[in-house]
Design an enzyme around this catalytic site. Structure first.
Site, mmCIF file in Angstrom:
data_model
loop_
_atom_site.group_PDB
_atom_site.id
_atom_site.type_symbol
_atom_site.label_atom_id
_atom_site.label_comp_id
_atom_site.label_asym_id
_atom_site.label_seq_id
_atom_site.Cartn_x
_atom_site.Cartn_y
_atom_site.Cartn_z
ATOM 1 N N THR A 114 1.969 1.459 5.962
ATOM 2 C CA THR A 114 1.353 2.657 5.389
ATOM 3 C C THR A 114 0.818 3.485 6.548
ATOM 4 O O THR A 114 0.395 2.924 7.558
ATOM 5 C CB THR A 114 0.200 2.290 4.426
ATOM 6 O OG1 THR A 114 -0.580 3.450 4.149
ATOM 7 C CG2 THR A 114 -0.719 1.253 5.042
ATOM 8 N N ASN A 115 0.851 4.804 6.396
ATOM 9 C CA ASN A 115 0.304 5.667 7.443
ATOM 10 C C ASN A 115 -1.214 5.714 7.415
ATOM 11 O O ASN A 115 -1.874 5.565 8.437
ATOM 12 C CB ASN A 115 0.855 7.093 7.293
ATOM 13 C CG ASN A 115 2.300 7.229 7.698
ATOM 14 O OD1 ASN A 115 2.621 7.548 8.829
ATOM 15 N ND2 ASN A 115 3.208 6.990 6.756
ATOM 16 N N THR A 116 -1.772 5.908 6.218
ATOM 17 C CA THR A 116 -3.213 6.133 6.091
ATOM 18 C C THR A 116 -4.043 5.008 6.687
ATOM 19 O O THR A 116 -5.041 5.245 7.379
ATOM 20 C CB THR A 116 -3.593 6.335 4.611
ATOM 21 O OG1 THR A 116 -2.946 7.509 4.110
ATOM 22 C CG2 THR A 116 -5.102 6.489 4.450
ATOM 23 N N GLN A 143 -10.880 3.434 0.388
ATOM 24 C CA GLN A 143 -10.547 4.765 0.896
ATOM 25 C C GLN A 143 -11.409 5.821 0.222
ATOM 26 O O GLN A 143 -12.030 6.662 0.884
ATOM 27 C CB GLN A 143 -9.066 5.076 0.637
ATOM 28 C CG GLN A 143 -8.090 4.232 1.413
ATOM 29 C CD GLN A 143 -6.641 4.540 1.023
ATOM 30 O OE1 GLN A 143 -6.383 5.199 0.017
ATOM 31 N NE2 GLN A 143 -5.705 4.054 1.811
ATOM 32 N N MET A 186 0.834 -1.213 0.000
ATOM 33 C CA MET A 186 0.000 0.000 0.000
ATOM 34 C C MET A 186 0.866 1.261 0.000
ATOM 35 O O MET A 186 0.913 1.991 0.972
ATOM 36 C CB MET A 186 -0.936 -0.020 1.226
ATOM 37 C CG MET A 186 -1.872 -1.210 1.254
ATOM 38 S SD MET A 186 -2.725 -1.371 2.838
ATOM 39 C CE MET A 186 -1.415 -2.045 3.888
ATOM 40 N N CYS A 232 3.617 9.745 4.925
ATOM 41 C CA CYS A 232 3.155 8.782 3.926
ATOM 42 C C CYS A 232 4.387 7.994 3.547
ATOM 43 O O CYS A 232 5.444 8.588 3.296
ATOM 44 C CB CYS A 232 2.562 9.499 2.711
ATOM 45 S SG CYS A 232 2.259 8.396 1.313
ATOM 46 N N THR A 233 4.292 6.684 3.520
ATOM 47 C CA THR A 233 5.496 5.873 3.341
ATOM 48 C C THR A 233 6.118 6.012 1.952
ATOM 49 O O THR A 233 7.250 5.590 1.740
ATOM 50 C CB THR A 233 5.202 4.383 3.636
ATOM 51 O OG1 THR A 233 4.056 3.961 2.883
ATOM 52 C CG2 THR A 233 4.931 4.175 5.127
ATOM 53 N N GLU A 234 5.383 6.646 1.014
ATOM 54 C CA GLU A 234 5.963 6.898 -0.316
ATOM 55 C C GLU A 234 6.779 8.183 -0.387
ATOM 56 O O GLU A 234 7.621 8.336 -1.285
ATOM 57 C CB GLU A 234 4.868 6.966 -1.392
ATOM 58 C CG GLU A 234 4.345 5.629 -1.872
ATOM 59 C CD GLU A 234 3.321 5.040 -0.921
ATOM 60 O OE1 GLU A 234 3.133 3.812 -0.935
ATOM 61 O OE2 GLU A 234 2.710 5.804 -0.148
#
Length: 230
Positions: A83-85, A52, A10, A196-198
């Site tokens: 993932t943060n979200t 989401q 994700m 956000c991990t991206e």
């Protein structure tokens, strides 16, 4: 050594750094041929993103909770949601398993506290920036949290989903993030959370006028610490 359970995918672009950071940290700590014991469950991100967008958070929680159950049955000692979200549904996931979920916001708060930060900027998806499931964790720990203005929130979010999640790295977008960080610094932020991990795929310390706290790095290092803890 404890076994780390990862719920990834994700996006999968940001799951790769988790694997690399965890194993590199184990190697640096123990030396030789040591590596981490990891079980990865990688979900189908399109399915999660549709949940989401439509507000079906409970449905996405069931999907990730099922992944967590399978990781526990496979022998994981604790779980990381990469993932943060999707930590919005962390309580739902935790209710389905008996092993702990290591919350990314708690790990980030620990790092901020250790650095003596009081007022911090938060970048991430619009869900993470605008909703309380993440920010409130930080506020409860005594931090003041700043987010960008609405137009910047939308562009930061667009870059995440339309570029970073599909492996597209653009200099123009990096420059945009740098300008957003500059504005948040002017508003009094002492540091910025790459929530956000991206984002860490795009923005490094040299691109930021504020000290960066990369949640991917922080979360992965916390997992290694717990895995090696007696």
């Amino acid at each position: 050594m404890k076994t780390i359970g990862l719920i990834g995918g994700m996006s999968w672009e940001s799951t790769i750094p988790y694997y690399q950071i965890i194993n590199n940290t184990v190697k640096e700590t123990l030396g030789g041929l040591h590596s981490a014991k990891i079980i990865l469950y990688s979900v189908e991100f399109d399915e999660i993103e549709k949940c989401q967008a439509s507000g079906e958070w409970s449905k996405s929680g069931e999907i990730l909770g099922d992944a967590a159950v399978k990781l526990e049955k496979a022998g994981a000692d604790f779980i990381l949601i990469c993932t943060n979200t999707m930590h919005k549904v962390a309580p739902q996931i935790q209710s389905m398993i008996s092993i702990p979920v290591i919350h990314i916001a708690d790990a980030t708060a620990d790092a901020l506290q250790e650095a003596g930060i009081k007022k911090v900027a938060l970048l991430g998806t619009r869900y993470t920036m605008q909703q309380d499931f993440y920010k409130q964790k930080l506020i409860n720990r005594g931090f003041e949290v700043l987010i960008p203005e609405d137009s910047a929130i939308e562009e930061v979010n667009r870059i995440i989903f339309e570029e970073l999640c599909v492996g597209k790295i653009c200099d123009k977008s990096r420059d945009y993030y740098s300008k957003v960080i500059d504005t948040l610094k002017q508003n009094g932020a002492e540091a910025v959370i790459l929530g956000c991990t991206e984002i860490g795929l795009l923005v490094s310390q040299e691109d930021s006028s504020l000290p960066i706290f990369d949640t991917t790095l922080i979360h992965a290092q916390k997992a290694t610490e717990l895995a090696l803890k007696n």
